[in-house]
Design an enzyme around this catalytic site. Structure first.
Site, PDB file in Angstrom:
ATOM      1  N   LYS A  21       0.842  -1.207   0.000  1.00  0.00           N
ATOM      2  CA  LYS A  21       0.000   0.000   0.000  1.00  0.00           C
ATOM      3  C   LYS A  21       0.877   1.257   0.000  1.00  0.00           C
ATOM      4  CE  LYS A  21      -2.849   0.839   3.636  1.00  0.00           C
ATOM      5  NZ  LYS A  21      -2.660   2.209   4.149  1.00  0.00           N
ATOM      6  N   SER A  22       1.910   1.276   0.826  1.00  0.00           N
ATOM      7  CA  SER A  22       2.759   2.470   0.920  1.00  0.00           C
ATOM      8  C   SER A  22       3.417   2.783  -0.420  1.00  0.00           C
ATOM      9  CB  SER A  22       3.867   2.242   1.958  1.00  0.00           C
ATOM     10  OG  SER A  22       3.312   2.149   3.241  1.00  0.00           O
ATOM     11  N   GLY A  94      -4.958   7.940   4.987  1.00  0.00           N
ATOM     12  CA  GLY A  94      -4.078   8.847   5.722  1.00  0.00           C
ATOM     13  C   GLY A  94      -2.775   9.080   4.972  1.00  0.00           C
ATOM     14  N   SER A 167       7.226   9.083  12.359  1.00  0.00           N
ATOM     15  CA  SER A 167       6.184   8.939  11.342  1.00  0.00           C
ATOM     16  C   SER A 167       6.750   9.084   9.947  1.00  0.00           C
ATOM     17  CB  SER A 167       5.086   9.986  11.556  1.00  0.00           C
ATOM     18  OG  SER A 167       4.265  10.055  10.406  1.00  0.00           O
ATOM     19  N   GLN A 169       4.964   9.203   7.388  1.00  0.00           N
ATOM     20  CA  GLN A 169       4.098  10.120   6.637  1.00  0.00           C
ATOM     21  C   GLN A 169       4.569  11.566   6.807  1.00  0.00           C
ATOM     22  OE1 GLN A 169       0.097   9.235   7.904  1.00  0.00           O
ATOM     23  NE2 GLN A 169       0.071   7.267   6.835  1.00  0.00           N
ATOM     24  N   ASP A 319       1.499  -0.998  11.826  1.00  0.00           N
ATOM     25  CA  ASP A 319       0.149  -1.406  11.421  1.00  0.00           C
ATOM     26  C   ASP A 319      -0.178  -2.842  11.837  1.00  0.00           C
ATOM     27  OD1 ASP A 319      -0.346   1.059  10.255  1.00  0.00           O
ATOM     28  OD2 ASP A 319       0.482   0.451   8.321  1.00  0.00           O
TER      29      ASP A 319
HETATM   30  C1  S3P Z   1       2.668   4.789   6.180  1.00  0.00           C
HETATM   31  C2  S3P Z   1       3.164   5.132   7.402  1.00  0.00           C
HETATM   32  C3  S3P Z   1       2.563   4.730   8.679  1.00  0.00           C
HETATM   33  C4  S3P Z   1       1.549   3.614   8.517  1.00  0.00           C
HETATM   34  C5  S3P Z   1       0.650   3.821   7.318  1.00  0.00           C
HETATM   35  C6  S3P Z   1       1.495   3.911   6.050  1.00  0.00           C
HETATM   36  C7  S3P Z   1       3.348   5.261   4.959  1.00  0.00           C
HETATM   37  O1  S3P Z   1       1.921   5.855   9.257  1.00  0.00           O
HETATM   38  O2  S3P Z   1       0.754   3.487   9.675  1.00  0.00           O
HETATM   39  O3  S3P Z   1      -0.272   2.764   7.179  1.00  0.00           O
HETATM   40  O4  S3P Z   1       3.071   4.739   3.870  1.00  0.00           O
HETATM   41  O5  S3P Z   1       4.191   6.168   5.062  1.00  0.00           O
HETATM   42  P1  S3P Z   1       2.751   6.903  10.186  1.00  0.00           P
HETATM   43  O6  S3P Z   1       3.828   7.418   9.375  1.00  0.00           O
HETATM   44  O7  S3P Z   1       1.771   7.976  10.549  1.00  0.00           O
HETATM   45  O8  S3P Z   1       3.189   6.092  11.375  1.00  0.00           O
END
Ligand code: S3P
Length: 435
Positions: A21-22, A94, A167, A169, A319
């Site tokens: 997914k990422s 998110g 994080s 993200q 996750d």
């Molecule tokens: C992700 C980072 C994680 C993870 C999310 C995917 C990403 O979140 O929980 O499902 O693809 O960068 P955080 O960076 O907020 O921990």
């Protein structure tokens, strides 16, 4: 749509992990920013990714499906992402909304971001704070929630930023903004998080430097960078592979292989935990795919024992706690997962949703301020689990049902499609009693 699972016969056979997914999100975002046509294969065709793809189209990219999981993205390149004519609905994603806000920040743009009820309750301040420091103006709802209207003149100031939380993200939003910022932007990470943005920046022609300072990773990007289209072969998602892996470990007599699993060390914390618990989780056939190492994982039913999960491992399995809690529910002893307050602001409050899911099925669990204690034993089952519109809570509950004395039901299975649209088919092919 309700769904339920019951005590399953031994799982057997081979399954292929769906696209990560990422990396799938990033392939759409990078492809849209780059000059030229990016070719993506193995894309996760989940609802979250389709939301990101449609948002990138609204920002000016042309995205075409050319086959199963195969897409082309004609990027905006030098003309840049464009002010959209519509609000940008990021659905449940998110990662999508936070990374796209970062990507947009470097262009002359005005865009309003919205999402579903779950996404609208999640904190965006963590992204807006550094982006504002770089020069973006952003209007949000109370507490930095969506809808957010972001306005940038495309002339940002480089930033040296240490995110207050681990994080990927947040790191990625800052680095994506830095792509179109004159000067050196630095992100310092005391605890490393998934590094897919750094890897993909390199694959699209950027020079990203990572050094160590006082034990922390210092990530530097010297902008602006004209990203160049690339080929992205999306590897399998370890966070999705986690579900059949845990199912096979806890269902007596099981012996399965999950192929195509990305083994990036920033993502494999769950596999370490399961091995420490006494699980037979054997990765073989290591090879490279799309710039990442992948492997096939052989899992055999194992008698598990409890562990205390080291908090510093959290970022590499952020996750996976709900499904680890399911493994802990059948392990001998009490598994402690603490210092994971971040789980309270995921697609649901995953600490309380996981505690509820276990309690509803007769498993002994204690909710801590920032964690969980799960004591393993027999699983009576028979509960109806409230998923709180969270795909990972829904799948975890159905995996628990595979070993429960009475079937486990969930109130709504529809969110599973956000990250694992083939979950039911894949689990049933392995022999799980899931309907
Ligand atoms: C992700 C980072 C994680 C993870 C999310 C995917 C990403 O979140 O929980 O499902 O693809 O960068 P955080 O960076 O907020 O921990």
């Amino acid at each position: 749509m309700r769904s339920s699972s019951g005590k399953s016969k031994p799982l057997s056979g081979t399954a292929r992990a769906p696209g990560d997914k990422s990396i799938s999100h990033r392939s759409m975002i990078f492809g849209a920013m780059a000059e030229g046509t990016t070719h993506v294969t193995g894309l996760l065709e989940g609802a979250d990714i389709l939301s990101t793809a449609s948002v990138m189209q609204a920002l000016g990219a042309v995205i075409t499906k050319t086959g199963d999981g195969a897409y082309t993205v004609e990027g905006c390149g030098a003309s840049g992402l464009q002010t959209p004519k519509v609000e940008l609905d990021c659905g449940n994603a998110g990662t999508g909304v936070r990374l796209i806000m970062g990507a947009c920040a470097g262009y002359k743009i005005r865009a309003t971001f919205t999402g579903d009820t779950s996404l609208s309750s999640r904190p965006m301040k963590r992204i807006l704070d550094p982006l504002r420091e770089m020069g973006v103006s952003a209007a949000s709802q109370e507490g930095g929630r969506l809808p957010v209207t972001l306005e940038s003149n495309g002339k940002l100031t480089p930033l040296s930023y240490t995110p207050p939380i681990a994080s990927a993200q947040v790191k990625s939003a800052v680095l994506l903004a830095a792509v179109n910022t004159q000067g050196v932007t630095t992100v310092t990470e005391p605890i490393p998080t998934r590094d897919h943005t750094e890897n993909m920046l390199r694959a699209f022609g950027a020079k990203v430097e990572v050094t160590k300072r006082n034990g922390a990773d210092v990530i530097k990007l010297d902008g602006p960078v004209a990203l160049k289209a690339a080929k992205v072969n999306v590897p399998g998602d370890p966070s999705s592979a986690a579900f059949p892996i845990v199912a096979a470990l806890i269902t007596p007599g099981s012996d399965i292989i999950v192929e195509n699993v990305m083994m990036n060390a920033t993502r494999t914390g769950l596999f370490e935990c399961l091995t420490e618990m006494g699980g037979h989780v054997q990765a073989d056939n290591f090879r490279k795919s799309g710039g990442e190492v992948i492997a096939d994982i052989h899992i055999k039913y194992s008698k598990l024992h409890a562990i205390t999960v080291p908090p510093e491992r959290a970022a590499s399995m952020i996750d996976e706690y709900p499904v680890l809690a399911v493994a802990a529910a059948v392990a001998t002893g009490t598994t402690i997962m603490d210092d994971i307050g971040e789980l309270r602001v995921k697609e649901s409050d995953r600490i309380s949703a996981t505690a509820e899911l276990l309690q509803a099925n007769g498993v002994k669990v204690e909710e801590l301020e920032n964690g969980l204690k799960v004591t393993g034993g027999a699983v009576p089952g028979g509960g109806l689990v409230q998923t709180h519109h969270d795909h990972r809570i829904a799948m975890s509950a159905l995996i628990l049902g595979c070993v429960a004395d009475a079937p486990v039901s969930i109130d709504d299975a529809s969110m599973i499609a956000t990250s694992f649209p083939t979950f039911f088919e894949l689990m049933r092919d392995l022999g799980a009693d899931i309907s």
